[in-house]
Design a protein around this motif. Structure first.
Motif, PDB file in Angstrom:
ATOM      1  N   GLY A 152       0.787  -1.221   0.000  1.00 26.73           N
ATOM      2  CA  GLY A 152       0.000   0.000   0.000  1.00 26.73           C
ATOM      3  C   GLY A 152       0.821   1.274   0.000  1.00 26.73           C
ATOM      4  O   GLY A 152       2.024   1.290  -0.228  1.00 26.73           O
ATOM      5  N   ARG A 195      -0.587   7.653  -8.354  1.00 28.33           N
ATOM      6  CA  ARG A 195      -1.380   7.174  -9.493  1.00 28.33           C
ATOM      7  C   ARG A 195      -2.079   5.862  -9.167  1.00 28.33           C
ATOM      8  O   ARG A 195      -3.217   5.647  -9.574  1.00 28.33           O
ATOM      9  N   ASP A 196      -1.402   4.982  -8.420  1.00 29.74           N
ATOM     10  CA  ASP A 196      -2.029   3.716  -8.016  1.00 29.74           C
ATOM     11  C   ASP A 196      -3.254   3.954  -7.134  1.00 29.74           C
ATOM     12  O   ASP A 196      -4.247   3.235  -7.223  1.00 29.74           O
ATOM     13  N   ALA A 197      -3.164   4.966  -6.268  1.00 23.69           N
ATOM     14  CA  ALA A 197      -4.236   5.216  -5.300  1.00 23.69           C
ATOM     15  C   ALA A 197      -5.315   6.149  -5.814  1.00 23.69           C
ATOM     16  O   ALA A 197      -6.421   6.179  -5.274  1.00 23.69           O
ATOM     17  N   GLU A 198      -4.997   6.899  -6.843  1.00 21.30           N
ATOM     18  CA  GLU A 198      -5.911   7.916  -7.359  1.00 21.30           C
ATOM     19  C   GLU A 198      -7.248   7.291  -7.767  1.00 21.30           C
ATOM     20  O   GLU A 198      -7.304   6.295  -8.471  1.00 21.30           O
ATOM     21  N   GLY A 199      -8.308   7.874  -7.276  1.00 19.47           N
ATOM     22  CA  GLY A 199      -9.640   7.450  -7.670  1.00 19.47           C
ATOM     23  C   GLY A 199     -10.159   6.214  -6.964  1.00 19.47           C
ATOM     24  O   GLY A 199     -11.297   5.807  -7.190  1.00 19.47           O
ATOM     25  N   GLN A 200      -9.359   5.580  -6.118  1.00 17.12           N
ATOM     26  CA  GLN A 200      -9.835   4.397  -5.401  1.00 17.12           C
ATOM     27  C   GLN A 200     -10.686   4.821  -4.213  1.00 17.12           C
ATOM     28  O   GLN A 200     -10.394   5.807  -3.555  1.00 17.12           O
ATOM     29  N   LYS A 201     -11.735   4.069  -3.984  1.00 15.83           N
ATOM     30  CA  LYS A 201     -12.524   4.307  -2.776  1.00 15.83           C
ATOM     31  C   LYS A 201     -11.738   3.752  -1.611  1.00 15.83           C
ATOM     32  O   LYS A 201     -11.200   2.656  -1.674  1.00 15.83           O
ATOM     33  N   SER A 202     -11.653   4.540  -0.564  1.00 15.86           N
ATOM     34  CA  SER A 202     -10.805   4.103   0.540  1.00 15.86           C
ATOM     35  C   SER A 202     -11.297   4.649   1.865  1.00 15.86           C
ATOM     36  O   SER A 202     -12.189   5.488   1.928  1.00 15.86           O
ATOM     37  N   ALA A 239      -6.592   5.665   4.623  1.00 16.47           N
ATOM     38  CA  ALA A 239      -5.977   5.605   3.293  1.00 16.47           C
ATOM     39  C   ALA A 239      -5.967   6.989   2.651  1.00 16.47           C
ATOM     40  O   ALA A 239      -4.998   7.370   1.987  1.00 16.47           O
ATOM     41  N   ARG A 240      -7.011   7.756   2.863  1.00 19.59           N
ATOM     42  CA  ARG A 240      -7.061   9.123   2.328  1.00 19.59           C
ATOM     43  C   ARG A 240      -5.964   9.982   2.950  1.00 19.59           C
ATOM     44  O   ARG A 240      -5.294  10.761   2.265  1.00 19.59           O
ATOM     45  N   PHE A 246      -2.741   9.039   1.364  1.00 23.73           N
ATOM     46  CA  PHE A 246      -2.700   9.595   0.018  1.00 23.73           C
ATOM     47  C   PHE A 246      -2.304  11.072   0.057  1.00 23.73           C
ATOM     48  O   PHE A 246      -1.433  11.513  -0.695  1.00 23.73           O
TER      49      PHE A 246
END
Length: 190
Positions: free
Chosen positions: A118, A147-154, A158-159, A162
């Protein structure tokens, strides 16, 4: 008669040990205790054997015993269990402290080609490379993670990770003299 195996290690127990290390400065002693726990923990434990090896390595690093830290991280990699921060990333950071750049970058290459952990792993790599004057590498790893985390619901956690990664990335990009991009602008939107 063999050593008695533990039934489990809880995160609360782990937190207590690490808090004691911070309060007392006994990082080497706590690292040794974490290694002992890792050697005796049962499979059903709340904290994995690999995570205990990683935490021991982190304590060795704080004590500036980087060779011991590398050995603990290697045991975590050999174990293969889940960890919060990938042991390859942690090992790379300790190897950089030992001025073993080639070995450190081998770990990062393996990490890059594997199924990455992560955001904590990306944060660690970006910060380690930044601290060792590899700003381009640090920016690349921070961008990969973002980029891996962008747009993922979390989750809220996690936010927060990010946003921390975006702040690190922004600092690195500023030092490199790079213009703002879409990820930098996300900091203003969050």
């Amino acid at each position: 008669m063999g050593a008695m195996r533990l039934t489990r290690v809880t995160t609360a127990e782990l937190d207590r040990l690490e808090f004691h290390a911070v309060r007392s400065g006994e990082h080497s002693r706590i690292a040794a205790q974490l290694l002992d726990l890792a050697n005796r923990v049962d499979a059903g434990s709340e904290v994995t054997r690999a995570e205990l090896f990683v935490r021991a390595g982190e304590q060795w690093e704080i004590a500036q015993e980087f060779e011991r830290a590398c050995a603990a991280y290697q045991r975590a990699m050999d174990d293969g269990g889940p960890t919060v921060v990938d042991a390859h990333a942690l090992s790379a950071g300790a190897l950089l402290q030992l001025d073993e750049r080639e070995l450190a970058y081998e770990h990062l290459k393996r990490l890059e080609s594997a199924d990455r952990s992560g955001l904590s792993t990306f944060i660690h790599v970006a910060e380690a490379l930044y601290a060792h004057d590899d700003l381009e590498g640090a920016e690349r790893w921070a961008t990969l993670g973002a980029r891996d985390a962008e747009g993922q619901k979390s989750s809220a956690y996690a936010r927060d990770l990010f946003l921390e990664l975006l702040r690190i990335r922004f600092r690195i990009r500023t030092d490199l003299g790079l213009p703002e991009d879409d990820l930098d602008l996300r900091l203003d939107q969050e």
